[in-house]
Design a protein around this motif. Structure first.
Motif, PDB file in Angstrom:
ATOM      1  N   ILE A  72       0.849  -1.200   0.000  1.00 16.81           N
ATOM      2  CA  ILE A  72       0.000   0.000   0.000  1.00 16.81           C
ATOM      3  C   ILE A  72       0.881   1.245   0.000  1.00 16.81           C
ATOM      4  O   ILE A  72       1.920   1.284   0.661  1.00 16.81           O
ATOM      5  N   SER A  73       0.462   2.253  -0.750  1.00 17.11           N
ATOM      6  CA  SER A  73       1.120   3.559  -0.746  1.00 17.11           C
ATOM      7  C   SER A  73       0.096   4.633  -0.412  1.00 17.11           C
ATOM      8  O   SER A  73      -1.009   4.628  -0.968  1.00 17.11           O
ATOM      9  N   LEU A  74       0.463   5.521   0.499  1.00  8.98           N
ATOM     10  CA  LEU A  74      -0.369   6.673   0.834  1.00  8.98           C
ATOM     11  C   LEU A  74       0.348   7.942   0.393  1.00  8.98           C
ATOM     12  O   LEU A  74       1.563   8.072   0.565  1.00  8.98           O
ATOM     13  N   PHE A 189      -3.455   5.172  -2.436  1.00  6.77           N
ATOM     14  CA  PHE A 189      -4.476   6.110  -1.982  1.00  6.77           C
ATOM     15  C   PHE A 189      -3.839   7.492  -1.911  1.00  6.77           C
ATOM     16  O   PHE A 189      -2.843   7.695  -1.214  1.00  6.77           O
ATOM     17  N   ASP A 190      -4.405   8.430  -2.630  1.00  6.82           N
ATOM     18  CA  ASP A 190      -3.863   9.787  -2.714  1.00  6.82           C
ATOM     19  C   ASP A 190      -4.882  10.756  -2.124  1.00  6.82           C
ATOM     20  O   ASP A 190      -5.963  10.955  -2.690  1.00  6.82           O
ATOM     21  N   PHE A 191      -4.546  11.344  -0.978  1.00  4.89           N
ATOM     22  CA  PHE A 191      -5.440  12.298  -0.321  1.00  4.89           C
ATOM     23  C   PHE A 191      -5.167  13.679  -0.905  1.00  4.89           C
ATOM     24  O   PHE A 191      -4.430  14.490  -0.357  1.00  4.89           O
ATOM     25  N   ASN A 199      -8.137   9.896  -3.942  1.00  9.75           N
ATOM     26  CA  ASN A 199      -7.986   9.170  -5.205  1.00  9.75           C
ATOM     27  C   ASN A 199      -7.513   7.751  -4.919  1.00  9.75           C
ATOM     28  O   ASN A 199      -6.881   7.503  -3.885  1.00  9.75           O
ATOM     29  N   TRP A 200      -7.792   6.834  -5.837  1.00 10.59           N
ATOM     30  CA  TRP A 200      -7.227   5.490  -5.728  1.00 10.59           C
ATOM     31  C   TRP A 200      -6.743   5.017  -7.098  1.00 10.59           C
ATOM     32  O   TRP A 200      -7.337   5.340  -8.136  1.00 10.59           O
TER      33      TRP A 200
END
Length: 375
Positions: A72-74, A189-191, A199-200
């Protein structure tokens, strides 16, 4: 034609209810306006708790046909990145395949399926549905799993629910996509610059999914579209390619005690069941379907009351998470969280496993812990 149980809606909520109820009744039908397999806008992220409930309903469910990743990447609004691995992988399903598999399992369990069938009249005081083909169905129990714009909910007069909004491109993996997307082996997941949203980007090995969602009733659709277009530019894809939009529940749970029929329940999106912090909906669809079977087993005479008593802790947690979402989606917390934890992958991995994937810890507990850490 009479059935003991009629289920309106053939998505994960309706099919889970059918499979759960099939242990106690051999007189069940599902009606759905679509023909299966059918496309469905959804990121298709299945958590470990979802797998646990699903396999209790359908022990023969086979995970091997779906792609799994534990990466997972945030990303924060300031492009701070946090990479980590989780113990319990995320299962990434193609919803067209997944929903069809569940519906096929219902058929194998003796449930009669009416596809491409809607109803034009609902007479709850007579326990009756009149279908679009003119056929009349009567029932002892009615389960409404007919989606976020549920006609059953509207006809029962329980009121509408607040909705979020999402946009998504579903891109076939091909040479036209850049290498970064075709070799994607993690969930991102990009906040971004969205209030109450993110975003995903992920791949289920069949398609690359690029989406933007807002989990708030005051969402601005024009802003969501603008942010989604920015994301597509960054990824080097056309924002119009296979672009679809949909509304989604954001934790505004229907008060089912308002209607007078103890033999009717709403489940899944029709009831507003979704996590207002993450937007996760498949788990709550399947869980509410599972509880339909338990409620019928426990007390089919007082079916709705039995169902709501089982769902009470879940509903209570959803309502608490609605309140917490205002804090989680504050710009300060999101940026601080990712900045502080980017060098603590083991900690954020445990949080993802315990809170998101398993729900062994509550979001309230997680929030209180963050408050103490950042104090």
């Amino acid at each position: 034609m009479h059935y003991d149980i009629v289920i309106v809606g053939g998505g994960p909520a309706g099919t889970s209810a059918g499979l759960s109820l099939s242990k106690f009744s051999n007189s069940i039908c599902i009606i759905d306006k679509s023909s299966f397999p059918r496309p469905k806008l959804c990121a298709g992220i299945i958590t470990q708790k979802t797998i646990q409930i699903l396999t209790s309903i359908l022990p023969e469910f086979e995970l091997s046909s779906y792609y799994q990743t534990n990466k997972i990447s945030l990303f924060s609004q300031h492009n701070i990145k946090c990479d980590f691995f989780v113990k319990y992988p995320l299962t990434l399903v193609d919803r067209e395949q997944f929903d069809y598999e569940l519906l096929s399992a219902c058929k194998k369990n003796g449930i009669h399926i009416f596809e491409q069938t809607s109803f034009w009249e609902f007479v709850p005081e007579q326990n009756k549905l009149i279908l679009s083909n003119g056929e009349e169905l009567s029932y002892n129990i009615l389960v409404a799993a007919d989606g976020i714009f549920s006609p059953i909910r509207k006809m029962l007069g329980t009121g509408d629910i607040q909705k979020g909004f999402c946009l998504q491109n579903t891109l076939n993996i091909s040479s036209q996509l850049n290498t970064t997307l075709t070799s994607l082996d993690k969930v991102c997941f990009d906040f971004a610059n969205l209030p109450f949203g993110y975003n995903w980007v992920l791949s289920n090995q069949k398609s690359v999914i690029v989406g933007t969602g807002v989990l708030a009733k005051a969402s601005t659709y024009k802003q969501t579209l603008a942010e989604h277009s920015k994301l597509c530019v960054q990824l080097g894809i056309s924002s119009s390619t296979n672009l679809k939009g949909a509304f989604l529940p954001i934790g505004d749970v229907v008060n089912q005690a308002l209607h007078p029929y103890n033999n009717i329940v709403l489940i899944g999106d029709a009831a507003g069941y979704a996590n207002p912090i993450t937007g996760e909906g498949i788990y709550y669809s399947i869980l509410s379907g599972y509880y339909v079977g338990k409620a019928y087993q426990n007390d089919k005479v007082h079916f709705r009351d039995s169902f709501l008593s089982l769902m009470l802790p879940v509903i209570s947690t959803m309502k608490d998470n609605v309140h917490l979402s205002h804090y989680f989606y504050s710009e300060k917390l999101v940026n601080n969280l990712i900045f502080q934890l980017k060098n603590c992958p083991e900690y954020i991995s445990n949080i993802c496993d315990d809170v998101f994937s398993l729900e062994q810890r509550s979001y309230r507990d997680f929030f209180n812990e963050l408050t103490d850490l950042f104090r």
